[in-house]
Design a protein around this motif. Structure first.
Motif, PDB file in Angstrom:
ATOM      1  N   GLU A 213       0.816  -1.215   0.000  1.00 31.34           N
ATOM      2  CA  GLU A 213       0.000   0.000   0.000  1.00 31.34           C
ATOM      3  C   GLU A 213       0.848   1.264   0.000  1.00 31.34           C
ATOM      4  O   GLU A 213       1.966   1.277   0.489  1.00 31.34           O
ATOM      5  N   MET A 214       0.259   2.317  -0.526  1.00 32.78           N
ATOM      6  CA  MET A 214       0.912   3.621  -0.563  1.00 32.78           C
ATOM      7  C   MET A 214      -0.158   4.692  -0.435  1.00 32.78           C
ATOM      8  O   MET A 214      -1.215   4.576  -1.050  1.00 32.78           O
ATOM      9  N   SER A 215       0.110   5.702   0.378  1.00 30.61           N
ATOM     10  CA  SER A 215      -0.806   6.843   0.473  1.00 30.61           C
ATOM     11  C   SER A 215      -0.249   7.950  -0.410  1.00 30.61           C
ATOM     12  O   SER A 215       0.900   8.359  -0.230  1.00 30.61           O
ATOM     13  N   PHE A 216      -1.060   8.404  -1.345  1.00 27.49           N
ATOM     14  CA  PHE A 216      -0.614   9.393  -2.341  1.00 27.49           C
ATOM     15  C   PHE A 216      -1.510  10.622  -2.214  1.00 27.49           C
ATOM     16  O   PHE A 216      -2.733  10.500  -2.253  1.00 27.49           O
ATOM     17  N   PHE A 217      -0.872  11.794  -2.059  1.00 26.50           N
ATOM     18  CA  PHE A 217      -1.659  13.007  -1.781  1.00 26.50           C
ATOM     19  C   PHE A 217      -1.481  14.044  -2.879  1.00 26.50           C
ATOM     20  O   PHE A 217      -0.370  14.235  -3.373  1.00 26.50           O
ATOM     21  N   ILE A 218      -2.584  14.711  -3.195  1.00 26.22           N
ATOM     22  CA  ILE A 218      -2.471  15.908  -4.020  1.00 26.22           C
ATOM     23  C   ILE A 218      -3.207  17.059  -3.332  1.00 26.22           C
ATOM     24  O   ILE A 218      -4.075  16.843  -2.480  1.00 26.22           O
ATOM     25  N   LEU A 219      -2.825  18.254  -3.752  1.00 32.10           N
ATOM     26  CA  LEU A 219      -3.497  19.475  -3.339  1.00 32.10           C
ATOM     27  C   LEU A 219      -4.133  20.005  -4.611  1.00 32.10           C
ATOM     28  O   LEU A 219      -3.476  20.027  -5.664  1.00 32.10           O
ATOM     29  N   TYR A 220      -5.411  20.417  -4.550  1.00 28.59           N
ATOM     30  CA  TYR A 220      -6.137  20.756  -5.789  1.00 28.59           C
ATOM     31  C   TYR A 220      -6.902  22.058  -5.588  1.00 28.59           C
ATOM     32  O   TYR A 220      -7.544  22.243  -4.547  1.00 28.59           O
TER      33      TYR A 220
ATOM     34  N   PHE B 285      -3.425  20.942  -9.938  1.00 27.24           N
ATOM     35  CA  PHE B 285      -3.074  20.253  -8.692  1.00 27.24           C
ATOM     36  C   PHE B 285      -1.566  20.144  -8.550  1.00 27.24           C
ATOM     37  O   PHE B 285      -0.824  20.277  -9.524  1.00 27.24           O
ATOM     38  N   LYS B 286      -1.148  19.923  -7.313  1.00 29.82           N
ATOM     39  CA  LYS B 286       0.268  19.673  -7.020  1.00 29.82           C
ATOM     40  C   LYS B 286       0.331  18.397  -6.192  1.00 29.82           C
ATOM     41  O   LYS B 286      -0.518  18.176  -5.308  1.00 29.82           O
ATOM     42  N   ILE B 287       1.334  17.593  -6.459  1.00 30.16           N
ATOM     43  CA  ILE B 287       1.518  16.392  -5.635  1.00 30.16           C
ATOM     44  C   ILE B 287       1.960  16.845  -4.248  1.00 30.16           C
ATOM     45  O   ILE B 287       2.830  17.714  -4.124  1.00 30.16           O
ATOM     46  N   PHE B 288       1.330  16.274  -3.221  1.00 28.38           N
ATOM     47  CA  PHE B 288       1.648  16.688  -1.852  1.00 28.38           C
ATOM     48  C   PHE B 288       2.273  15.523  -1.088  1.00 28.38           C
ATOM     49  O   PHE B 288       1.867  15.174   0.003  1.00 28.38           O
ATOM     50  N   ASN B 289       3.252  14.896  -1.753  1.00 32.61           N
ATOM     51  CA  ASN B 289       4.081  13.855  -1.144  1.00 32.61           C
ATOM     52  C   ASN B 289       3.354  12.511  -0.985  1.00 32.61           C
ATOM     53  O   ASN B 289       2.168  12.381  -1.280  1.00 32.61           O
ATOM     54  N   THR B 290       4.090  11.528  -0.513  1.00 34.87           N
ATOM     55  CA  THR B 290       3.568  10.166  -0.350  1.00 34.87           C
ATOM     56  C   THR B 290       3.951   9.674   1.043  1.00 34.87           C
ATOM     57  O   THR B 290       4.859  10.223   1.671  1.00 34.87           O
ATOM     58  N   ALA B 291       3.267   8.637   1.493  1.00 28.72           N
ATOM     59  CA  ALA B 291       3.613   8.068   2.795  1.00 28.72           C
ATOM     60  C   ALA B 291       3.167   6.613   2.845  1.00 28.72           C
ATOM     61  O   ALA B 291       2.426   6.142   1.966  1.00 28.72           O
ATOM     62  N   GLN B 292       3.634   5.940   3.853  1.00 28.32           N
ATOM     63  CA  GLN B 292       3.192   4.561   4.108  1.00 28.32           C
ATOM     64  C   GLN B 292       2.678   4.519   5.538  1.00 28.32           C
ATOM     65  O   GLN B 292       3.427   4.803   6.484  1.00 28.32           O
ATOM     66  N   ASP B 293       1.410   4.206   5.659  1.00 30.50           N
ATOM     67  CA  ASP B 293       0.775   4.090   6.976  1.00 30.50           C
ATOM     68  C   ASP B 293       1.013   2.672   7.524  1.00 30.50           C
ATOM     69  O   ASP B 293       1.396   1.772   6.774  1.00 30.50           O
TER      70      ASP B 293
ATOM     71  N   GLY C 116      -5.696   6.151  -1.549  1.00 31.66           N
ATOM     72  CA  GLY C 116      -5.153   4.947  -0.913  1.00 31.66           C
ATOM     73  C   GLY C 116      -4.935   3.931  -2.016  1.00 31.66           C
ATOM     74  O   GLY C 116      -5.896   3.505  -2.667  1.00 31.66           O
ATOM     75  N   LEU C 117      -3.689   3.569  -2.273  1.00 31.36           N
ATOM     76  CA  LEU C 117      -3.364   2.744  -3.444  1.00 31.36           C
ATOM     77  C   LEU C 117      -2.774   1.410  -3.042  1.00 31.36           C
ATOM     78  O   LEU C 117      -2.130   1.287  -1.989  1.00 31.36           O
ATOM     79  N   MET C 118      -2.989   0.410  -3.906  1.00 26.25           N
ATOM     80  CA  MET C 118      -2.239  -0.836  -3.797  1.00 26.25           C
ATOM     81  C   MET C 118      -1.309  -0.864  -5.003  1.00 26.25           C
ATOM     82  O   MET C 118      -1.760  -0.646  -6.138  1.00 26.25           O
ATOM     83  N   ILE C 119      -0.036  -1.098  -4.746  1.00 26.49           N
ATOM     84  CA  ILE C 119       0.929  -1.142  -5.848  1.00 26.49           C
ATOM     85  C   ILE C 119       1.326  -2.600  -6.064  1.00 26.49           C
ATOM     86  O   ILE C 119       1.805  -3.267  -5.136  1.00 26.49           O
ATOM     87  N   LYS C 120       1.087  -3.061  -7.283  1.00 27.34           N
ATOM     88  CA  LYS C 120       1.439  -4.448  -7.606  1.00 27.34           C
ATOM     89  C   LYS C 120       2.222  -4.445  -8.908  1.00 27.34           C
ATOM     90  O   LYS C 120       1.757  -3.885  -9.899  1.00 27.34           O
ATOM     91  N   ASN C 121       3.387  -5.050  -8.898  1.00 29.72           N
ATOM     92  CA  ASN C 121       4.277  -5.059 -10.075  1.00 29.72           C
ATOM     93  C   ASN C 121       4.449  -3.655 -10.659  1.00 29.72           C
ATOM     94  O   ASN C 121       4.395  -3.462 -11.878  1.00 29.72           O
ATOM     95  N   ASN C 122       4.637  -2.701  -9.781  1.00 27.40           N
ATOM     96  CA  ASN C 122       4.837  -1.296 -10.169  1.00 27.40           C
ATOM     97  C   ASN C 122       3.641  -0.677 -10.901  1.00 27.40           C
ATOM     98  O   ASN C 122       3.787   0.321 -11.602  1.00 27.40           O
TER      99      ASN C 122
END
Ligand code: AMP
Ligand code: GLY
Length: 422
Positions: free
Chosen positions: A190-197, A202-210, A269-275
Protein backbone atom coordinates in the motif's frame (compact mmCIF):
# COMPACT_ATOMS: atom_id res chain seq x y z
CA UNK A 1 -4.97 36.51 9.29
CA UNK A 2 -7.39 34.85 11.66
CA UNK A 3 -7.66 31.11 11.06
CA UNK A 4 -10.06 28.41 12.31
CA UNK A 5 -9.13 24.74 12.16
CA UNK A 6 -11.85 22.12 12.49
CA UNK A 7 -10.99 18.79 14.16
CA UNK A 8 -9.24 17.38 17.21
CA UNK A 9 -6.70 14.76 16.12
CA UNK A 10 -2.98 14.57 15.50
CA UNK A 11 -3.62 15.72 11.95
CA UNK A 12 -5.26 18.92 13.21
CA UNK A 13 -2.48 19.62 15.71
CA UNK A 14 0.12 19.29 12.95
CA UNK A 15 -1.92 21.59 10.69
CA UNK A 16 -2.27 24.11 13.53
CA UNK A 17 1.47 24.00 14.22
CA UNK A 18 2.35 24.60 10.58
CA UNK A 19 -0.16 27.46 10.35
CA UNK A 20 1.21 28.86 13.62
CA UNK A 21 4.67 29.05 11.99
CA UNK A 22 3.30 31.19 9.13
CA UNK A 23 4.34 34.82 9.14
CA UNK A 24 0.84 35.75 7.98
CA UNK A 25 -1.09 34.36 10.94
CA UNK A 26 -2.38 36.49 13.82
CA UNK A 27 -4.73 34.16 15.66
CA UNK A 28 -5.80 30.50 15.49
CA UNK A 29 -8.97 28.87 16.82
CA UNK A 30 -9.37 25.09 16.93
CA UNK A 31 -12.84 23.58 16.98
CA UNK A 32 -12.68 21.59 19.22
CA UNK A 33 -8.87 21.04 19.27
CA UNK A 34 -6.92 19.01 21.83
CA UNK A 35 -4.37 19.37 24.62
CA UNK A 36 -1.65 20.25 22.11
CA UNK A 37 -3.55 22.82 20.09
CA UNK A 38 -4.46 24.83 23.20
CA UNK A 39 -0.78 25.80 23.49
CA UNK A 40 -0.85 27.67 20.17
CA UNK A 41 -4.55 28.35 19.61
CA UNK A 42 -7.82 28.91 21.44
CA UNK A 43 -9.81 25.68 21.67
CA UNK A 44 -13.54 26.16 21.17
CA UNK A 45 -15.87 23.36 22.15
CA UNK A 46 -18.56 23.17 19.45
CA UNK A 47 -20.17 19.96 18.19
CA UNK A 48 -18.97 19.43 14.59
CA UNK A 49 -22.52 18.53 13.54
CA UNK A 50 -23.76 21.95 14.61
CA UNK A 51 -23.02 23.97 11.47
CA UNK A 52 -25.14 26.92 12.64
CA UNK A 53 -23.11 27.30 15.82
CA UNK A 54 -19.84 26.95 13.89
CA UNK A 55 -20.91 29.61 11.39
CA UNK A 56 -22.01 32.00 14.14
CA UNK A 57 -18.68 31.56 15.90
CA UNK A 58 -16.63 32.13 12.71
CA UNK A 59 -18.53 35.32 11.92
CA UNK A 60 -18.30 36.61 15.51
CA UNK A 61 -14.51 36.19 15.48
CA UNK A 62 -13.97 37.64 11.99
CA UNK A 63 -12.29 34.46 10.77
CA UNK A 64 -10.55 34.91 7.41
CA UNK A 65 -10.13 31.25 6.56
CA UNK A 66 -11.43 27.92 7.91
CA UNK A 67 -9.57 24.66 7.34
CA UNK A 68 -11.55 21.43 7.64
CA UNK A 69 -9.45 18.49 8.93
CA UNK A 70 -11.71 15.40 9.21
CA UNK A 71 -14.03 13.72 6.71
CA UNK A 72 -17.31 13.73 8.60
CA UNK A 73 -18.13 17.45 8.37
CA UNK A 74 -16.98 17.43 4.73
CA UNK A 75 -19.30 14.55 3.88
CA UNK A 76 -22.08 16.34 5.79
CA UNK A 77 -21.63 19.41 3.57
CA UNK A 78 -19.91 21.93 5.83
CA UNK A 79 -18.05 23.54 2.92
CA UNK A 80 -21.21 24.27 0.92
CA UNK A 81 -22.89 25.59 4.07
CA UNK A 82 -20.09 27.97 5.08
CA UNK A 83 -19.50 29.18 1.53
CA UNK A 84 -23.16 30.20 1.30
CA UNK A 85 -22.45 32.50 4.24
CA UNK A 86 -19.55 34.02 2.27
CA UNK A 87 -16.94 32.44 4.51
CA UNK A 88 -13.65 31.26 3.03
CA UNK A 89 -13.16 27.57 3.59
CA UNK A 90 -10.57 24.99 2.61
CA UNK A 91 -12.10 21.62 1.72
CA UNK A 92 -14.07 19.92 -1.08
CA UNK A 93 -17.81 20.44 -1.50
CA UNK A 94 -20.38 17.84 -0.50
CA UNK A 95 -20.65 16.32 -3.96
CA UNK A 96 -16.89 15.73 -4.24
CA UNK A 97 -16.75 14.48 -0.64
CA UNK A 98 -18.83 11.51 -1.74
CA UNK A 99 -15.51 10.10 -2.97
CA UNK A 100 -14.95 9.21 0.68
CA UNK A 101 -18.56 9.22 1.89
CA UNK A 102 -19.64 6.47 -0.51
CA UNK A 103 -17.30 3.69 -1.60
CA UNK A 104 -19.87 2.67 -4.20
CA UNK A 105 -19.88 6.20 -5.69
CA UNK A 106 -16.10 5.93 -6.15
CA UNK A 107 -16.33 2.44 -7.64
CA UNK A 108 -18.88 3.67 -10.19
CA UNK A 109 -16.49 6.45 -11.22
CA UNK A 110 -13.72 3.87 -11.57
CA UNK A 111 -15.89 1.85 -13.93
CA UNK A 112 -16.99 4.89 -15.93
CA UNK A 113 -13.51 6.35 -16.29
CA UNK A 114 -11.62 3.07 -16.57
CA UNK A 115 -9.60 3.64 -13.38
CA UNK A 116 -7.67 0.55 -12.22
CA UNK A 117 -9.23 -0.85 -9.03
CA UNK A 118 -10.26 -4.22 -7.57
CA UNK A 119 -13.06 -5.91 -9.54
CA UNK A 120 -16.32 -5.47 -7.70
CA UNK A 121 -20.03 -6.22 -7.43
CA UNK A 122 -22.76 -4.25 -5.70
CA UNK A 123 -25.69 -6.02 -4.00
CA UNK A 124 -28.91 -4.67 -2.57
CA UNK A 125 -29.75 -7.45 -0.13
CA UNK A 126 -28.28 -10.15 1.97
CA UNK A 127 -29.50 -13.22 0.03
CA UNK A 128 -28.04 -12.12 -3.34
CA UNK A 129 -24.78 -11.19 -1.57
CA UNK A 130 -24.58 -14.61 0.08
CA UNK A 131 -25.36 -16.44 -3.17
CA UNK A 132 -22.47 -14.65 -4.81
CA UNK A 133 -20.15 -15.25 -1.86
CA UNK A 134 -20.91 -19.00 -1.81
CA UNK A 135 -19.34 -19.35 -5.24
CA UNK A 136 -16.47 -16.87 -4.83
CA UNK A 137 -12.74 -17.32 -4.48
CA UNK A 138 -11.20 -16.31 -1.16
CA UNK A 139 -9.86 -14.06 0.29
CA UNK A 140 -12.53 -11.57 -0.70
CA UNK A 141 -13.34 -8.10 0.62
CA UNK A 142 -16.75 -6.97 1.90
CA UNK A 143 -17.35 -3.26 2.50
CA UNK A 144 -20.06 -1.09 3.97
CA UNK A 145 -20.77 1.80 1.61
CA UNK A 146 -20.65 4.82 3.93
CA UNK A 147 -18.29 6.29 6.52
CA UNK A 148 -17.54 3.70 9.18
CA UNK A 149 -14.61 5.20 11.09
CA UNK A 150 -12.26 2.69 9.42
CA UNK A 151 -14.32 -0.31 10.55
CA UNK A 152 -16.48 -1.02 7.53
CA UNK A 153 -13.94 -3.13 5.61
CA UNK A 154 -13.83 -6.91 6.08
CA UNK A 155 -11.02 -8.98 4.58
CA UNK A 156 -12.63 -12.43 4.55
CA UNK A 157 -10.64 -15.67 4.33
CA UNK A 158 -13.69 -17.93 4.06
CA UNK A 159 -17.45 -17.93 3.51
CA UNK A 160 -18.34 -17.89 7.22
CA UNK A 161 -16.39 -14.63 7.69
CA UNK A 162 -18.01 -13.08 4.63
CA UNK A 163 -21.44 -14.11 5.92
CA UNK A 164 -20.74 -12.40 9.25
CA UNK A 165 -19.70 -9.24 7.37
CA UNK A 166 -22.87 -9.24 5.27
CA UNK A 167 -25.01 -9.82 8.38
CA UNK A 168 -23.34 -6.92 10.20
CA UNK A 169 -23.57 -4.49 7.28
CA UNK A 170 -27.22 -5.26 6.44
CA UNK A 171 -27.95 -5.55 10.17
CA UNK A 172 -27.22 -1.82 10.39
CA UNK A 173 -23.90 -1.85 12.25
CA UNK A 174 -22.80 1.19 10.20
CA UNK A 175 -26.22 2.77 9.79
CA UNK A 176 -29.00 1.70 7.45
CA UNK A 177 -27.48 -0.13 4.46
CA UNK A 178 -29.18 0.03 1.05
CA UNK A 179 -26.26 -1.61 -0.71
CA UNK A 180 -23.08 -3.55 -0.04
CA UNK A 181 -19.81 -3.66 -1.94
CA UNK A 182 -17.99 -6.94 -2.52
CA UNK A 183 -14.61 -6.77 -4.18
CA UNK A 184 -11.60 -8.76 -5.22
CA UNK A 185 -8.75 -8.96 -2.71
CA UNK A 186 -5.69 -7.12 -4.04
CA UNK A 187 -2.23 -8.20 -2.99
CA UNK A 188 0.76 -5.85 -3.16
CA UNK A 189 2.06 -2.98 -1.07
CA UNK A 190 0.00 0.00 0.00
CA UNK A 191 0.91 3.62 -0.56
CA UNK A 192 -0.81 6.84 0.47
CA UNK A 193 -0.61 9.39 -2.34
CA UNK A 194 -1.66 13.01 -1.78
CA UNK A 195 -2.47 15.91 -4.02
CA UNK A 196 -3.50 19.47 -3.34
CA UNK A 197 -6.14 20.76 -5.79
CA UNK A 198 -7.56 24.22 -6.43
CA UNK A 199 -10.30 22.91 -8.74
CA UNK A 200 -8.17 23.73 -11.78
CA UNK A 201 -4.65 22.55 -11.23
CA UNK A 202 -3.07 20.25 -8.69
CA UNK A 203 0.27 19.67 -7.02
CA UNK A 204 1.52 16.39 -5.64
CA UNK A 205 1.65 16.69 -1.85
CA UNK A 206 4.08 13.86 -1.14
CA UNK A 207 3.57 10.17 -0.35
CA UNK A 208 3.61 8.07 2.79
CA UNK A 209 3.19 4.56 4.11
CA UNK A 210 0.78 4.09 6.98
CA UNK A 211 0.88 1.13 9.42
CA UNK A 212 -2.71 0.23 10.24
CA UNK A 213 -2.36 -2.94 12.33
CA UNK A 214 -2.03 -2.60 16.07
CA UNK A 215 0.96 -4.93 16.61
CA UNK A 216 4.48 -5.21 15.25
CA UNK A 217 4.93 -7.11 12.01
CA UNK A 218 1.52 -5.83 10.86
CA UNK A 219 -0.31 -8.23 13.17
CA UNK A 220 -3.59 -7.80 15.02
CA UNK A 221 -6.58 -5.59 14.39
CA UNK A 222 -6.83 -2.60 12.09
CA UNK A 223 -6.54 0.80 13.79
CA UNK A 224 -6.76 4.41 12.67
CA UNK A 225 -2.97 4.21 12.06
CA UNK A 226 -0.07 3.33 14.37
CA UNK A 227 2.60 5.30 12.53
CA UNK A 228 3.86 6.25 9.09
CA UNK A 229 6.92 7.14 7.13
CA UNK A 230 7.37 9.55 4.24
CA UNK A 231 8.19 9.46 1.40
CA UNK A 232 6.97 5.97 0.51
CA UNK A 233 9.73 3.59 -0.55
CA UNK A 234 7.67 2.75 -3.63
CA UNK A 235 7.74 6.27 -5.02
CA UNK A 236 9.40 6.78 -8.40
CA UNK A 237 8.79 9.23 -11.23
CA UNK A 238 7.56 6.36 -13.40
CA UNK A 239 5.01 5.17 -10.83
CA UNK A 240 3.96 8.77 -10.13
CA UNK A 241 3.14 9.28 -13.81
CA UNK A 242 1.01 6.12 -13.86
CA UNK A 243 -0.89 7.25 -10.74
CA UNK A 244 -1.56 10.68 -12.22
CA UNK A 245 -2.51 9.48 -15.69
CA UNK A 246 -4.55 6.43 -14.74
CA UNK A 247 -6.15 7.46 -11.45
CA UNK A 248 -5.95 11.15 -10.51
CA UNK A 249 -6.64 12.86 -13.85
CA UNK A 250 -9.68 10.73 -14.79
CA UNK A 251 -11.13 11.34 -11.31
CA UNK A 252 -10.66 15.11 -11.49
CA UNK A 253 -12.10 15.12 -15.00
CA UNK A 254 -15.21 13.32 -13.75
CA UNK A 255 -15.70 15.73 -10.82
CA UNK A 256 -15.35 18.72 -13.16
CA UNK A 257 -17.85 17.28 -15.60
CA UNK A 258 -20.35 16.94 -12.74
CA UNK A 259 -19.70 20.55 -11.60
CA UNK A 260 -18.13 19.52 -8.30
CA UNK A 261 -15.89 22.09 -6.61
CA UNK A 262 -12.79 20.58 -5.09
CA UNK A 263 -10.47 22.85 -3.14
CA UNK A 264 -8.37 20.84 -0.73
CA UNK A 265 -6.36 17.68 -0.24
CA UNK A 266 -7.21 14.48 -2.04
CA UNK A 267 -5.74 11.29 -0.62
CA UNK A 268 -5.59 8.21 -2.83
CA UNK A 269 -5.15 4.95 -0.91
CA UNK A 270 -3.36 2.74 -3.44
CA UNK A 271 -2.24 -0.84 -3.80
CA UNK A 272 0.93 -1.14 -5.85
CA UNK A 273 1.44 -4.45 -7.61
CA UNK A 274 4.28 -5.06 -10.08
CA UNK A 275 4.84 -1.30 -10.17
CA UNK A 276 1.23 -0.68 -11.27
CA UNK A 277 -1.20 1.32 -9.11
CA UNK A 278 -4.74 0.25 -8.17
CA UNK A 279 -7.14 2.52 -6.31
CA UNK A 280 -8.35 1.04 -3.02
CA UNK A 281 -10.17 4.11 -1.79
CA UNK A 282 -10.26 7.88 -1.80
CA UNK A 283 -10.22 10.15 1.22
CA UNK A 284 -11.11 13.80 0.79
CA UNK A 285 -8.66 15.13 3.40
CA UNK A 286 -5.14 14.56 4.65
CA UNK A 287 -4.39 11.19 6.24
CA UNK A 288 -3.81 10.73 9.93
CA UNK A 289 -0.95 9.94 10.80
CA UNK A 290 0.36 10.74 7.28
CA UNK A 291 -0.30 14.46 7.78
CA UNK A 292 1.83 14.57 10.94
CA UNK A 293 4.57 12.79 8.99
CA UNK A 294 4.43 14.86 5.79
CA UNK A 295 3.78 18.44 6.94
CA UNK A 296 7.11 18.83 8.81
CA UNK A 297 8.87 18.09 5.50
CA UNK A 298 7.22 21.06 3.79
CA UNK A 299 9.44 24.14 3.49
CA UNK A 300 6.79 26.60 2.30
CA UNK A 301 4.65 28.87 4.42
CA UNK A 302 1.64 26.52 4.75
CA UNK A 303 -0.86 29.34 5.05
CA UNK A 304 0.38 30.74 1.74
CA UNK A 305 -0.01 27.30 0.19
CA UNK A 306 -3.62 27.07 1.34
CA UNK A 307 -4.37 30.62 0.25
CA UNK A 308 -2.97 29.95 -3.21
CA UNK A 309 -5.35 27.01 -3.38
CA UNK A 310 -8.37 29.02 -2.23
CA UNK A 311 -7.51 31.81 -4.67
CA UNK A 312 -7.17 29.37 -7.58
CA UNK A 313 -3.52 30.24 -7.95
CA UNK A 314 -1.87 26.93 -7.13
CA UNK A 315 -0.47 26.60 -10.64
CA UNK A 316 1.92 29.48 -10.02
CA UNK A 317 2.95 28.30 -6.58
CA UNK A 318 5.93 26.04 -6.12
CA UNK A 319 6.02 23.53 -3.28
CA UNK A 320 9.44 22.78 -1.84
CA UNK A 321 10.30 19.88 0.43
CA UNK A 322 13.14 19.01 2.77
CA UNK A 323 15.22 16.32 1.13
CA UNK A 324 15.00 14.13 4.24
CA UNK A 325 13.11 11.20 5.69
CA UNK A 326 10.24 11.59 8.13
CA UNK A 327 8.89 8.96 10.50
CA UNK A 328 5.96 9.15 12.93
CA UNK A 329 5.16 6.76 15.78
CA UNK A 330 1.75 6.88 17.41
CA UNK A 331 1.50 6.30 21.16
CA UNK A 332 -1.89 4.82 22.01
CA UNK A 333 -3.69 4.09 25.22
CA UNK A 334 -3.19 0.37 25.95
CA UNK A 335 -6.22 -1.64 24.92
CA UNK A 336 -6.85 0.49 21.81
CA UNK A 337 -8.50 -0.20 19.31
CA UNK A 338 -10.75 -2.09 21.73
CA UNK A 339 -11.56 -0.97 25.25
CA UNK A 340 -9.20 1.55 26.78
CA UNK A 341 -9.30 3.97 29.67
CA UNK A 342 -9.49 7.72 29.31
CA UNK A 343 -8.43 10.58 31.59
CA UNK A 344 -5.09 9.00 32.48
CA UNK A 345 -2.58 11.57 33.63
CA UNK A 346 0.39 12.06 31.27
CA UNK A 347 3.06 13.16 33.68
CA UNK A 348 6.38 13.54 31.97
CA UNK A 349 5.63 15.74 28.97
CA UNK A 350 8.00 18.35 30.39
CA UNK A 351 10.85 15.81 30.19
CA UNK A 352 10.57 15.72 26.43
CA UNK A 353 13.16 18.03 24.95
CA UNK A 354 12.55 18.35 21.24
CA UNK A 355 15.65 19.12 19.19
CA UNK A 356 15.62 20.50 15.67
CA UNK A 357 13.32 18.39 13.46
CA UNK A 358 11.63 16.54 16.32
CA UNK A 359 7.89 17.10 16.66
CA UNK A 360 5.32 16.06 19.21
CA UNK A 361 1.73 16.26 18.02
CA UNK A 362 -1.13 15.60 20.39
CA UNK A 363 -4.19 13.57 19.36
CA UNK A 364 -6.43 12.26 22.18
CA UNK A 365 -5.23 14.56 24.95
CA UNK A 366 -6.90 17.13 27.14
CA UNK A 367 -5.39 19.94 29.18
CA UNK A 368 -7.12 20.45 32.51
CA UNK A 369 -5.99 22.71 35.37
CA UNK A 370 -2.35 22.67 34.34
CA UNK A 371 -2.10 18.96 33.57
CA UNK A 372 -2.36 16.78 30.46
CA UNK A 373 -4.68 13.75 30.41
CA UNK A 374 -5.38 11.12 27.76
CA UNK A 375 -8.70 11.61 26.07
CA UNK A 376 -8.81 9.02 23.28
CA UNK A 377 -7.28 5.87 21.80
CA UNK A 378 -4.49 7.47 19.82
CA UNK A 379 -2.87 9.85 22.28
CA UNK A 380 0.42 11.33 21.00
CA UNK A 381 2.42 11.36 17.76
CA UNK A 382 6.22 11.44 17.86
CA UNK A 383 7.80 12.57 14.60
CA UNK A 384 11.49 12.84 13.74
CA UNK A 385 13.12 13.91 10.51
CA UNK A 386 16.60 12.72 9.63
CA UNK A 387 18.91 11.76 6.76
CA UNK A 388 17.70 8.19 7.02
CA UNK A 389 14.66 6.38 8.36
CA UNK A 390 16.57 4.36 10.93
CA UNK A 391 17.91 7.45 12.69
CA UNK A 392 14.49 9.06 12.52
CA UNK A 393 12.91 6.01 14.15
CA UNK A 394 15.57 5.75 16.85
CA UNK A 395 14.99 9.37 17.78
CA UNK A 396 11.20 8.95 17.93
CA UNK A 397 11.51 5.78 20.05
CA UNK A 398 13.89 7.55 22.45
CA UNK A 399 11.40 10.37 22.92
CA UNK A 400 8.67 7.86 23.77
CA UNK A 401 10.98 6.16 26.26
CA UNK A 402 11.67 9.52 27.91
CA UNK A 403 7.95 10.04 28.35
CA UNK A 404 7.68 6.61 29.98
CA UNK A 405 3.89 6.70 30.02
CA UNK A 406 2.87 3.51 31.81
CA UNK A 407 -0.51 3.31 30.11
CA UNK A 408 0.86 3.48 26.56
CA UNK A 409 1.40 1.11 23.65
CA UNK A 410 3.36 1.75 20.44
CA UNK A 411 5.02 -0.11 17.60
CA UNK A 412 8.80 -0.03 17.60
CA UNK A 413 8.89 -1.37 14.03
CA UNK A 414 7.32 1.52 12.09
CA UNK A 415 9.09 1.72 8.74
CA UNK A 416 10.40 -1.85 8.95
CA UNK A 417 10.05 -2.33 5.22
CA UNK A 418 12.48 0.52 4.54
CA UNK A 419 14.74 -0.07 7.54
CA UNK A 420 15.23 -3.81 8.11
CA UNK A 421 15.45 -4.60 4.40
CA UNK A 422 18.25 -2.12 3.74
P1 AMP B 1 -10.22 1.40 4.51
O1 AMP B 1 -10.94 1.33 5.83
O2 AMP B 1 -11.12 1.57 3.34
O3 AMP B 1 -9.04 2.31 4.59
O4 AMP B 1 -9.58 -0.05 4.28
C1 AMP B 1 -8.82 -0.58 5.28
C2 AMP B 1 -7.75 -1.41 4.70
O5 AMP B 1 -8.31 -2.58 4.12
C3 AMP B 1 -6.94 -0.82 3.57
O6 AMP B 1 -5.96 0.06 4.02
C4 AMP B 1 -6.34 -2.07 2.99
O7 AMP B 1 -5.27 -2.51 3.78
C5 AMP B 1 -7.45 -3.07 3.10
N1 AMP B 1 -8.20 -3.23 1.85
C6 AMP B 1 -9.29 -2.55 1.45
N2 AMP B 1 -9.71 -2.99 0.24
C7 AMP B 1 -8.85 -3.98 -0.12
C8 AMP B 1 -8.74 -4.83 -1.27
N3 AMP B 1 -9.61 -4.79 -2.28
N4 AMP B 1 -7.72 -5.72 -1.30
C9 AMP B 1 -6.85 -5.80 -0.28
N5 AMP B 1 -6.89 -5.03 0.82
C10 AMP B 1 -7.88 -4.12 0.91
N1 GLY C 1 -4.19 6.91 7.58
C1 GLY C 1 -5.48 6.50 7.24
C2 GLY C 1 -6.48 7.56 7.16
O1 GLY C 1 -6.23 8.71 7.46
O2 GLY C 1 -7.60 7.26 6.75
Amino acid sequence: MRIAIIGSGGREHSISQKIFESKKVDKIYCIPGNGGTQEIADNVDIDLKDFVKIKTFLISKNIDLTIIGPEEPLVNGIVDYLKKENLKVFGPDQFCSRLEGSKIFTKKICKLENIPTANFQIFKDSSSSLNFLKNSNYPIVVKADGLAAGKGVYICEKFSEAKKAVDEVFGGKFGKAEEILIEQFLSGEEMSFFILYDNNSFKIFNTAQDHKRVYEGDKGQNTGGMGAYSPSRLHSKELEKKIIDRIILPTLKYLKKENGIYVGFLYAGLMIKNNDPYLIEYNVRMGDPECQTILPLLKNDFLEVIESCINGNLKNYELTWKNKKSLCIVLTSSGYPNKFEKKILIENLNNIKLINDDYLFHAGTRFDEGKFYSNGGRVLNFVSIDQDFENARNRAVNLIKKLNWKNGHYRKDIGYKVIEKK
